[in-house]
Design an enzyme around this catalytic site. Structure first.
Site, PDB file in Angstrom:
ATOM      1  CB  SER A  80      -8.488  -5.245  10.570  1.00  0.00           C
ATOM      2  OG  SER A  80      -8.631  -6.194  11.588  1.00  0.00           O
ATOM      3  CG  LEU A  81     -11.646  -0.361  10.135  1.00  0.00           C
ATOM      4  CD1 LEU A  81     -11.821   0.567   8.938  1.00  0.00           C
ATOM      5  CD2 LEU A  81     -12.013   0.351  11.420  1.00  0.00           C
ATOM      6  CD  GLU A 112     -10.684   9.470   9.056  1.00  0.00           C
ATOM      7  OE1 GLU A 112      -9.724   8.860   8.522  1.00  0.00           O
ATOM      8  OE2 GLU A 112     -10.705   9.751  10.277  1.00  0.00           O
ATOM      9  CE  LYS A 114     -12.218  -0.561   4.600  1.00  0.00           C
ATOM     10  NZ  LYS A 114     -11.643  -1.276   3.431  1.00  0.00           N
TER      11      LYS A 114
HETATM   12  N1  LIG Z   1      -9.432   6.888   6.911  1.00  0.00           N
HETATM   13  C1  LIG Z   1      -9.278   5.661   7.386  1.00  0.00           C
HETATM   14  O1  LIG Z   1      -9.243   5.424   8.577  1.00  0.00           O
HETATM   15  C2  LIG Z   1      -9.092   4.560   6.413  1.00  0.00           C
HETATM   16  C3  LIG Z   1      -9.153   4.811   5.053  1.00  0.00           C
HETATM   17  N2  LIG Z   1      -8.992   3.816   4.146  1.00  0.00           N
HETATM   18  C4  LIG Z   1      -8.777   2.547   4.538  1.00  0.00           C
HETATM   19  N3  LIG Z   1      -8.625   1.589   3.585  1.00  0.00           N
HETATM   20  C5  LIG Z   1      -8.696   2.229   5.937  1.00  0.00           C
HETATM   21  C6  LIG Z   1      -8.452   0.967   6.537  1.00  0.00           C
HETATM   22  C7  LIG Z   1      -8.442   1.037   7.891  1.00  0.00           C
HETATM   23 BR1  LIG Z   1      -8.122  -0.423   9.061  1.00  0.00          BR
HETATM   24  S1  LIG Z   1      -8.690   2.609   8.468  1.00  0.00           S
HETATM   25  C8  LIG Z   1      -8.854   3.240   6.846  1.00  0.00           C
END
Ligand SMILES: NC(=O)c1cnc(N)c2cc(Br)sc12
EC number: 6.5.1.2
Length: 321
Positions: A80-81, A112, A114
């Protein structure tokens, strides 16, 4: 032509048409022609069930609802981030990892969008989709393979000549806003409770026991993480991973961008703060990743998050209806 040859030809034609329609959003065949070929495939498979293959488009919809989902452990945990809520916190993130690895060469960043959906993990063996699992707690999720197969932008077979023995893909299953509103209107008409937002609607749909219901709800999927167990050296950056995923037949968000420094990341974040309102799906931030895998490996993970990535969030907003 033998029946087996005709079946192969039909599967290839239908898969090509489905990829063009659902992944590239660029149809190459009239719906009526697709339906006619699909009916011929169904007829030949009914007459020759021993010739049915797991990548046939007829295998996207299961027969019986599941009674429950089994808990499975992810082959590779889903991370998770950490969140940053403004540019200052983004800069503090960079200062933190630069202190850890001062010798770090010039890091590049991949930005990217989200996606406001529900993360899933896909496993392919010898190019065939064998398992789909919800994120769960990142270590253990629910096995929802039959539901995953109904998502038309997820390939049942990778578009690779010599696929690696195992390919692990992570991405976001999501509902475009128009589909979210259609589902809620349908639920309102049936006196059912409404989904609060597209993220809840996607998560709820993925956990439907009846895959026919999942098939009726047009979930989509953006791939964003790739693992090649045993062949890690093949891919040396996130940008290469995204290119590989596109080549393999996945939908990858078309707005990903490689930035050479944090100024580029901030410009991307500011550009998309307004522009994202015109996208057909909900987003809640920008995921910023260090592009080079050797640098990611050097930085590793804290107890909870990768040190080499952060989610730069937009202020929370209501779902537009
Ligand atoms: N492009 C991505 O890495 C990305 C895009 N949309 C999300 N909801 C998430 C969640 C994580 Br954890 S990575 C990621």
């Amino acid at each position: 032509m033998t029946t087996a040859d005709r079946l192969l030809q039909l599967r290839q034609q239908l898969q090509k048409a489905s990829y063009a329609y659902y992944v590239l959003d660029a149809p190459i065949m009239e719906d009526s022609v697709y339906d006619q070929l699909y009916r011929e495939l169904q007829k030949l498979e009914a007459e020759n069930p021993e010739l049915i293959t797991p990548d046939s488009p007829t295998q996207r919809v299961g027969e019986q609802p599941a009674s429950q989902f089994s808990a499975v452990t992810h082959n590779i945990p889903l991370y998770s981030l950490e969140n940053a809520f403004n540019v200052q916190e983004l800069q503090q993130w960079q200062e933190r990892w630069q202190r850890i690895a001062p010798t770090i060469e010039k890091a590049e960043y991949v930005c990217e969008l989200k996606i406001d959906g529900s993360a899933i993990a896909l496993t392919y063996e010898n190019g065939l989709l064998v398992r789909g699992v919800t994120r769960g707690d990142g270590t253990t999720g629910e096995e929802i393979s039959q539901n995953i197969k109904t998502i038309r932008s997820i390939p049942l077979k990778l578009n690779l000549d010599n696929p690696p023995p195992t390919v692990e893909v992570r991405g976001e299953a999501f509902l475009p806003l128009a589909e979210f509103n259609r589902i809620n209107q349908e639920r309102e008409a049936q006196g059912e409770s409404l989904f609060a937002n597209p993220r809840n609607a996607a998560a709820g749909t993925l956990r439907q026991l009846d895959s026919k219901i999942v098939h009726q709800r047009r979930l989509q999927f953006f791939a964003y993480t790739l693992h090649l167990p045993g062949q890690e050296e093949q891919i040396q950056s996130q940008w290469q991973a995204l290119e590989y995923l596109k080549k393999a037949g996945f939908m990858v968000n078309p707005h990903c961008q490689l930035c050479e420094d944090l100024d580029g990341v901030v410009a991307y974040f500011e550009d998309w703060e307004g522009a994202r309102q015109r996208l057909p799906y909900m987003t809640d931030g920008v995921v910023v990743k260090i592009n080079q895998y050797p640098l990611q490996s050097e930085l590793g993970f804290t107890q909870k998050f990768p040190r080499w990535a952060i989610a730069l969030k937009y202020p929370a907003e209501e779902t537009p209806t």
